[in-house]
Design an enzyme around this catalytic site. Structure first.
Site, PDB file in Angstrom:
ATOM      1  N   ASP A  61       6.941 -11.957 -15.719  1.00 32.52           N
ATOM      2  CA  ASP A  61       7.027 -13.410 -15.594  1.00 32.52           C
ATOM      3  C   ASP A  61       7.921 -14.026 -16.666  1.00 32.52           C
ATOM      4  OD1 ASP A  61       5.622 -14.354 -13.323  1.00 32.52           O
ATOM      5  OD2 ASP A  61       3.782 -13.625 -14.238  1.00 32.52           O
TER       6      ASP A  61
ATOM      7  N   HIS B  62       0.829  -1.207   0.000  1.00 36.09           N
ATOM      8  CA  HIS B  62       0.000   0.000   0.000  1.00 36.09           C
ATOM      9  C   HIS B  62       0.860   1.251   0.000  1.00 36.09           C
ATOM     10  CE1 HIS B  62      -3.481  -2.340   0.458  1.00 36.09           C
ATOM     11  NE2 HIS B  62      -3.174  -2.784   1.665  1.00 36.09           N
TER      12      HIS B  62
ATOM     13  N   CYS C 224       2.979  -5.658 -21.347  1.00 31.81           N
ATOM     14  CA  CYS C 224       2.498  -4.982 -20.131  1.00 31.81           C
ATOM     15  C   CYS C 224       3.398  -5.238 -18.920  1.00 31.81           C
ATOM     16  CB  CYS C 224       1.054  -5.375 -19.828  1.00 31.81           C
ATOM     17  SG  CYS C 224       0.828  -7.136 -19.604  1.00 31.81           S
TER      18      CYS C 224
ATOM     19  N   GLU D 114       3.882 -15.211 -21.332  1.00 31.92           N
ATOM     20  CA  GLU D 114       4.814 -15.012 -20.222  1.00 31.92           C
ATOM     21  C   GLU D 114       5.537 -16.292 -19.824  1.00 31.92           C
ATOM     22  OE1 GLU D 114       2.580 -13.077 -17.082  1.00 31.92           O
ATOM     23  OE2 GLU D 114       0.874 -14.384 -17.345  1.00 31.92           O
TER      24      GLU D 114
HETATM   25  C1  PEP Z   1       3.878  -9.797 -16.171  1.00 28.75           C
HETATM   26  O1  PEP Z   1       4.092 -10.943 -15.768  1.00 28.75           O
HETATM   27  O2  PEP Z   1       4.696  -9.133 -16.849  1.00 28.75           O
HETATM   28  C2  PEP Z   1       2.620  -9.125 -15.834  1.00 28.75           C
HETATM   29  C3  PEP Z   1       2.314  -7.946 -16.332  1.00 28.75           C
HETATM   30  O3  PEP Z   1       1.794  -9.747 -14.975  1.00 28.75           O
HETATM   31  P1  PEP Z   1       2.014  -9.792 -13.382  1.00 28.75           P
HETATM   32  O4  PEP Z   1       3.112  -8.837 -13.041  1.00 28.75           O
HETATM   33  O5  PEP Z   1       0.696  -9.413 -12.807  1.00 28.75           O
HETATM   34  O6  PEP Z   1       2.375 -11.230 -13.162  1.00 28.75           O
HETATM   35 MG    MG Z   2       2.520 -12.220 -15.021  1.00 28.24          MG
END
Ligand code: PEP
Ligand code: MG
Length: 581
Positions: A456, A190, A503, A432
């Site tokens: 990931d 947080h 992302c 990923e």
């Molecule tokens: C990632 O793995 O890059 C991703 C965006 O998902 P998370 O970080 O939620 O695993």
């Molecule tokens: Mg991920």
């Protein structure tokens, strides 16, 4: 003094005196017998619960005033536990029937409630554990008659602590906090989220900071690189001051880009969107000049309540998100958990390696009811505005086919029941895992888009745990093996006429962003604070040149070589507006 290296949790730079906050946790033996009568201990328990509820209610009100309803809701989980009759009955029974002290019985019931969360390797579940511990400490302090120890800052300081719980963060006068330096806590804590939303620099994972940094010592906090200079030399101070001045100037210039498209000078358009963990970040996303939400992590909705939210509840929550996005598209990612918590609450087992266990899509397919409830809710919400669905951690074609069967059946059910939804809604997957990269051509034939999750992908390609500080130096998304995986994924997507986004955190780094554009990425989803700088690099480097950067980077054999190459190029072309030495 040698600089401290930690993990960047909130971008920015600050210089100021340290305020070291050492707090001691109350520990209670869960077997301790009560001294007084059951009636006396029960009365003490009720009064401690009542005063803790009052304290939390007041803090909630402060958060509401300072940061709005979403941040205030952070304390709701704790308030809910205090009202949970099953939990309280167990605590009372420990006092009454087993002769435990009120503190012992409360601590034992809390420890039992924490077991399922503790088994999970998932970062967000770990963060929720800190909510529970926070509450436990408050009630134990109330039982011992101790006051709330939240630090009171009368002057602006760099706050150094082992960790800050949500209620401690809520009680702070944030205008007096120049920066946060924390020994524990992750980038999804947080305090990290709040620091990012308020633009206060923060570094976490600073081992030994509260022990080794004396209060009052001057600190130069580099939230961008995750470094803290204690008692900095004059030269470091001058360098930091110059960076602060430059950042202010650049920030003003970048803000002017808000309404310009993310388009290279030679005309390649990139969709620049934002990752959202908590709904309040949508407002920041829109203010930053991004186009839409490239990743909305739906885990938040599940962590908020003690039960799995029902279909109607989810429809209401997703609809609120879509409305808040004011016509920009939202990519909802289906629940992505390391399954331990939910499995153990269903009588399951502990996983030795949760990152390789029942996670992401594997978990969803093993819990079809939960999956279908979420899919029904997502499709039903699609009549509220533009959105897409995305599935996490795919490892093979059979998983995607199984998900698609569920999707088709859900759509048929909804049609029969007379629900309206967007029948053309795009469904994509996250790339990923190395197997998803290898099978990308086949996967592309069965979905509408890819989004590369480099957080990931990096850990699975390099076999480096993304949350383990001991191997953090090996976790590098610019590793040639990761870059080649991205190249192969982009090729598979484009050969099959689908778009491909990215992302992971990598996309929020402006220098990497040029490389990713050069690798052919169509959409970049970053944090809100990174949008202006990413837009600026996209608008500065022509696509042709970005491609040349990518070709050169792909020909290199080590992360260091890639790093040195990119830094040299960035120094030539981007130095004026990047925070580079
Ligand atoms: C990632 O793995 O890059 C991703 C965006 O998902 P998370 O970080 O939620 O695993
Ligand atoms: Mg991920």
């Amino acid at each position: 003094m040698q600089p401290y290296h930690g993990i960047s949790a909130s971008d920015g730079i600050a210089i100021g005196p340290a305020f070291v906050w050492r707090k001691s946790a109350r520990r209670v033996d869960g077997r301790k017998r009560r001294r007084g009568s059951a009636r006396e201990e029960l009365a003490q328990l009720e009064s401690a619960i009542e005063s803790t509820g009052r304290e939390l209610g007041a803090l909630r009100e402060q958060l509401l005033q300072k940061l709005g309803p979403d941040q205030a809701s952070i304390l709701d989980a704790q308030l809910l536990i205090l009202e949970d009759e099953d939990f309280l009955t167990e605590v009372r029974a420990g006092i009454d029937a087993e002769g435990l002290s009120a503190a012992a019985s409360f601590a034992r019931a809390m420890a039992e409630a924490l077991i399922p969360l503790n088994l999970s390797g998932d970062g967000l579940f770990q963060e929720r554990m800190s909510d529970f511990r926070d509450l436990e400490q408050r009630v134990l302090r109330a039982l011992a008659g101790e006051p709330d120890p939240t630090p009171e800052l009368d002057e602006p300081h760099v706050l150094i602590a082992s960790q800050l719980t949500p209620s401690e963060t809520a009680g702070l006068d944030i205008s007096k906090v120049l920066g946060f330096c924390l020994e524990e806590g992750g980038t999804t804590s947080h305090v990290a989220i709040m620091a990012r939303s308020l633009g206060v620099p923060a570094v976490v994972g600073l081992r030994g900071a509260t022990r080794n940094i004396p209060s009052g010592t001057s600190c130069a906090v580099d939230g961008t690189l995750g470094v803290v200079h204690v008692d900095p030399t004059l030269e470091t101070l001058h360098r930091f001051e110059a960076r602060i001045r430059r950042r202010r100037k650049v920030e003003e210039q970048l803000l002017n880009l808000k309404d310009y498209p993310a388009e290279t000078p030679d005309g390649r358009k990139i969709v620049l969107s934002v990752n959202v963990d908590l709904p309040f970040e949508i407002d920041l996303a829109l203010e930053s000049g991004a186009r839409g939400i490239g990743l909305l992590r739906t885990e938040y909705f599940y962590f908020q309540s003690t039960n799995i939210p029902g279909e109607d509840e989810q429809v209401a929550a997703y609809t609120r998100v879509i409305e808040r996005a004011r016509g920009e598209s939202v990519i909802f990612r289906a629940l992505d958990v390391g399954g331990d918590k939910l499995i153990s609450s269903m009588g399951g087992y502990r996983e030795y390696n949760p990152f390789l266990g029942l996670r992401g899509t594997r978990f969803l397919l093993s819990n079809p009811e939960l999956l279908r409830t979420q899919l029904r809710a997502l499709y039903r919400s699609s009549s509220a505005g533009p959105m897409k669905i995305m599935f996490p951690m795919i490892t093979g074609v059979e998983e995607l086919r199984a998900l698609n069967v569920h999707g088709r059946e859900v759509r048929e059910e909804l049609t029969k029941e007379g629900h309206t939804f967007d029948a053309e809604l795009e469904v994509g997957i996250m790339i990923e895992t190395p197997s998803a990269v290898a099978l990308a051509p086949e996967l592309a034939a069965d979905c509408d888009f890819f989004s590369i999750g480099t957080n990931d992908l990096t850990q699975y390609v390099l076999a480096v745990d993304r949350g383990n500080p001991k191997v953090a130096h090996l976790y590098r998304s610019q590793h040639p093996a990761v870059l080649r995986a991205i190249r192969d994924t982009v090729k598979a997507a484009h050969d099959n006429d689908i778009w491909v986004g990215l992302c992971g955190e990598m996309g929020s780094n402006p220098i990497f962003a040029v490389l990713l554009v050069g690798l052919g990425i169509d959409e970049l989803s970053t944090h809100a604070a990174a949008v202006p700088a990413i837009k600026k690099v996209i608008r500065t480097i022509p696509y042709d040149q970005a491609r040349a950067w990518a070709d050169e980077a792909l020909s290199l054999s080590t992360s260091d070589e890639v790093d040195a190459f990119l830094k040299a190029r960035a120094h030539e072309r981007l130095r004026d507006f990047l925070d580079m030495d």
